[in-house]
Write a protein that holds these residues in place. Structure first.
Motif, short mmCIF file in Angstrom:
data_model
loop_
_atom_site.label_atom_id
_atom_site.label_comp_id
_atom_site.label_asym_id
_atom_site.label_seq_id
_atom_site.Cartn_x
_atom_site.Cartn_y
_atom_site.Cartn_z
N ALA B 167 55.95 36.69 106.00
CA ALA B 167 55.61 35.80 107.11
C ALA B 167 55.77 36.48 108.46
CB ALA B 167 56.45 34.52 107.06
N THR B 168 56.78 37.34 108.58
CA THR B 168 57.06 37.95 109.88
C THR B 168 56.49 39.36 110.02
OG1 THR B 168 59.19 38.64 108.99
CG2 THR B 168 59.15 36.58 110.26
N MET B 169 55.82 39.85 108.99
CA MET B 169 55.19 41.16 109.12
C MET B 169 54.15 41.11 110.23
SD MET B 169 54.40 42.28 105.16
CE MET B 169 53.66 43.86 105.61
N LYS B 170 54.01 42.21 110.96
CA LYS B 170 53.01 42.25 112.03
C LYS B 170 51.76 43.00 111.56
CE LYS B 170 56.27 41.62 115.71
NZ LYS B 170 57.39 42.28 116.33
N PHE B 171 50.65 42.73 112.26
CA PHE B 171 49.38 43.38 111.99
C PHE B 171 49.55 44.90 111.96
CE2 PHE B 171 45.20 44.90 113.87
CZ PHE B 171 44.46 44.70 112.71
N MET B 172 48.95 45.51 110.95
CA MET B 172 48.98 46.97 110.79
C MET B 172 50.40 47.49 110.50
SD MET B 172 45.80 47.92 110.82
CE MET B 172 45.45 49.62 111.29
N THR B 187 50.37 45.31 103.07
CA THR B 187 50.14 45.56 104.49
C THR B 187 49.54 44.30 105.11
OG1 THR B 187 47.91 46.44 104.17
CG2 THR B 187 49.74 48.02 104.18
N ARG B 188 49.84 44.07 106.39
CA ARG B 188 49.19 42.95 107.08
C ARG B 188 47.95 43.51 107.74
NH1 ARG B 188 52.43 37.85 109.29
NH2 ARG B 188 50.69 36.40 109.25
N GLY B 190 43.29 43.92 106.96
CA GLY B 190 42.15 43.39 106.22
C GLY B 190 40.85 43.81 106.85
N TYR B 191 39.79 43.13 106.42
CA TYR B 191 38.44 43.57 106.80
C TYR B 191 37.60 42.36 107.20
CZ TYR B 191 34.30 46.65 106.20
OH TYR B 191 33.17 47.41 106.37
N THR B 192 38.28 41.34 107.74
CA THR B 192 37.56 40.11 108.11
C THR B 192 37.67 39.82 109.60
OG1 THR B 192 39.51 38.73 107.72
CG2 THR B 192 38.02 39.07 105.86
N GLY B 193 38.53 40.54 110.29
CA GLY B 193 38.80 40.22 111.69
C GLY B 193 39.84 39.13 111.86
N GLY B 194 40.24 38.52 110.75
CA GLY B 194 41.24 37.46 110.80
C GLY B 194 42.60 37.97 110.35
N ASP B 195 43.57 37.05 110.32
CA ASP B 195 44.88 37.39 109.79
C ASP B 195 44.76 37.59 108.28
OD1 ASP B 195 47.62 37.76 109.60
OD2 ASP B 195 48.10 35.62 109.63
N GLY B 196 45.69 38.35 107.73
CA GLY B 196 45.68 38.49 106.28
C GLY B 196 46.44 39.70 105.81
N LYS B 362 35.87 36.27 117.53
CA LYS B 362 37.11 36.83 118.07
C LYS B 362 38.09 37.19 116.94
CE LYS B 362 40.23 35.60 121.89
NZ LYS B 362 41.57 35.51 121.28
N HIS B 363 38.70 38.35 117.07
CA HIS B 363 39.72 38.73 116.09
C HIS B 363 40.93 37.81 116.21
CE1 HIS B 363 38.01 43.12 116.03
NE2 HIS B 363 37.27 42.28 115.36
N ALA B 364 41.60 37.61 115.11
CA ALA B 364 42.77 36.72 115.11
C ALA B 364 43.92 37.39 114.34
CB ALA B 364 42.40 35.38 114.47
N TYR B 365 44.25 38.59 114.75
CA TYR B 365 45.31 39.33 114.07
C TYR B 365 46.69 38.79 114.45
CZ TYR B 365 41.46 42.64 113.36
OH TYR B 365 40.27 43.21 113.02
N TYR B 366 47.66 38.95 113.55
CA TYR B 366 49.01 38.46 113.82
C TYR B 366 49.84 39.59 114.39
CZ TYR B 366 53.60 36.42 113.24
OH TYR B 366 54.87 35.94 113.47
N ARG B 367 50.16 39.46 115.67
CA ARG B 367 50.91 40.52 116.32
C ARG B 367 52.34 40.11 116.63
NH1 ARG B 367 46.96 44.41 117.61
NH2 ARG B 367 44.87 43.53 117.72
N GLY B 368 52.77 38.99 116.08
CA GLY B 368 54.16 38.56 116.21
C GLY B 368 54.40 37.75 117.47
#
Lengths: 124, 368
Positions: B167-172, B187-188, B190-196, B362-368
């Motif tokens: 849950a708390t892992m950050k993008f990349m 790894t956090r 993916g190839y969709t532009g979204g979180d994952g 728009k990208h929606a990556y999780y950066r914490g």
């Protein structure tokens, strides 16, 4: 009124000298979700086997061939807004265009329902 | 399709009613019964599970007295030596003319590097690594492992139920995580532009973990068809289409992936060409394109300006999130400004289009 099929999976339903053309349930299933149909303009003269329309699924563009020669008298304008009709109701609301038949003998080379069903079965 | 390879999830795909097609030598699901549009929408609104086990996983471990990151940097322009343990980066294998042999993800575990490369390139990539890095690194292909991508805004909720630490892992970033009793590397990304997440599993646990994920209420299986439409909306390159051995990272607008020090110091194949393009500009540029109307300009369509061909569409399709067609392509740099009006030639007819910034969604990556 009779429905006939081409081996390219178009159907044509003939009433008098007018044929309505679409693609078969098998064809729409193979294409997947249809997102755009480029239908021919009214007045266009077409030959049997000519590419007259294009159906775009998410994955690919596919040509639609006229199963008979004639003149396009109407295109299904509603498909511009609801291309998914091709998937949901391929034999009904998902029709592509209507054709005034130039040569009724063109229909002789097409398959009837039973022959087409057997043809589709042979493909699987 | 008997000569095609299968992933550990092949039987599961069949059970789920997937339409299986040949892809990069594998028999892969292009879609499931709900169809590409519904799969795409589900991934944008909930969570989609993709089997990407066909991709190549390779482990690089330094031999005594060597440094795996420094060794890998002789083949890629990315800053690999600067990766902290648990950090992930996107880079490319370049050739002597600055072209791209493949694009890849590299993660440092601290002990070794984990590479994820494209399925169609993995055998060539492995040979390339063996030819150049054998003296410095143990090179271990892990091609039988499973690789599952769980993507979408509810991916975190679904996966965290099985492995709370994600849950708390950050993008990349990446970490070893136990899932269903098996050690996975997650790894956090993916190839969709979204979180994952991407979840590398032991081969014999891939199916069980996939089933466990599919049992979560947020998760549905997603095929390669939606994977392509999702990445196109996100403006992400597809190797062999938007980038290849004839395009440089600069032409592909991937300068962001080249480390600042590496731009200055070089030391990777084609560095001369790439450094010159950084300094003086590349002759071509990858751009986003928004066609007017409903027609879809697909790969290969010419891009014309005032009747002159200035480039080609490299990827094009329907963007389900936007309900319209989008494309990307490569055009002459001098004519690549956003807002430029061009024509895309679709079946011989010009379709007016505008050059636009990407991503389209728009990208929606999780950066914490």
């Amino acid at each position: 009124m009779s429905v006939k099929y081409s081996n390219e999976h178009e159907w044509i339903r003939v009433e008098g000298d007018v044929g309505t053309v679409g693609i078969s349930p098998y064809a729409q299933e193979q294409l997947g979700d249809v997102v755009f149909v480029d239908v021919p303009q009214a007045g266009r003269k077409v030959t049997k086997g000519e590419s007259v329309a294009v159906v775009e699924s998410v994955k690919a563009a596919s040509d639609i061939y006229s199963p008979a020669a004639g003149e396009v008298i109407e295109a299904n304008a509603a498909l511009a807004e609801t291309p998914g009709d091709v998937n949901a109701d391929p034999m009904g609301k998902g029709w592509f265009f209507k054709l005034r038949l130039g040569n009724p003998a063109d229909l002789d080379g097409l398959m009837d329902q039973a022959a087409y069903d057997a043809f589709v079965k042979s493909l699987s | 399709m008997s000569d095609l390879k299968r992933t550990p999830l092949h039987a599961l795909h069949q059970e789920l009613g997937a339409r299986l097609v040949p892809f990069a030598g594998y028999e892969m699901p292009v879609q499931y019964p709900i169809g590409i549009l519904a799969e795409h929408a589900h991934t944008r609104t909930a969570a989609g599970l993709f089997d990407v086990s066909h991709m190549g996983q390779v482990r690089l471990t330094a031999k005594p007295g060597h440094d795996a990151a420094k060794a890998l940097e002789t083949l890629v322009p990315g800053d690999i030596a600067g990766l902290q343990p648990g950090q992930q980066r996107y880079t490319q294998f370049t050739n002597e003319t600055g072209g791209i042999l493949d694009d890849l993800m590299v993660t440092s575990t601290g002990d070794h590097l984990l590479l994820i490369v494209n399925a169609a390139c993995k055998d060539d990539d492995l040979a390339h690594l063996a030819r150049h890095l054998s003296a410095a690194c143990e090179i271990e292909p892990m091609f039988s492992r499973g690789l599952l991508a769980l993507q979408g805004p509810l991916a975190s909720a679904a996966l965290a139920r099985l492995a709370p630490s994600v849950a708390t892992m950050k993008f990349m970033t990446g970490a070893f995580v136990m899932v269903d009793g098996a050690e996975c590397y997650i790894t956090r990304s993916g190839y969709t532009g979204g979180d994952g997440y991407e979840i590398s599993t032991p081969a014999d646990k891939a199916e069980a973990i996939a089933r466990l994920l599919l049992a979560q209420p947020e998760v549905k299986p997603i095929g390669l068809g939606a994977r392509d439409s999702l990445r196109l909306e996100a403006g992400l390159c597809l190797y062999g289409h938007d980038i290849d051995t004839t395009t440089t990272p600069i032409e592909a607008v991937l300068l962001w992936s080249i480390g600042k020090e590496r731009r200055a110091q070089g030391g990777f194949p084609g560095a001369g060409v790439i450094q010159k393009q950084i300094a003086e500009g590349a002759p071509r540029k990858r751009v986003g394109l928004l066609p007017e109307g409903k027609a879809i300009a697909r790969e290969g369509a010419e891009i014309a300006l005032a009747g002159r061909v200035i480039g080609k569409v490299t990827s094009g399709g329907f963007a389900p999130t936007l309900g319209r067609a989008v494309a990307m392509g490569t055009v002459e740099k001098a004519l690549s400004a956003n807002g430029t009006r061009v024509d895309l030639v679709v079946r011989g007819k010009p379709v007016p289009a505008e050059i636009v910034p990407m991503p389209f969604v728009k990208h929606a990556y999780y950066r914490g």
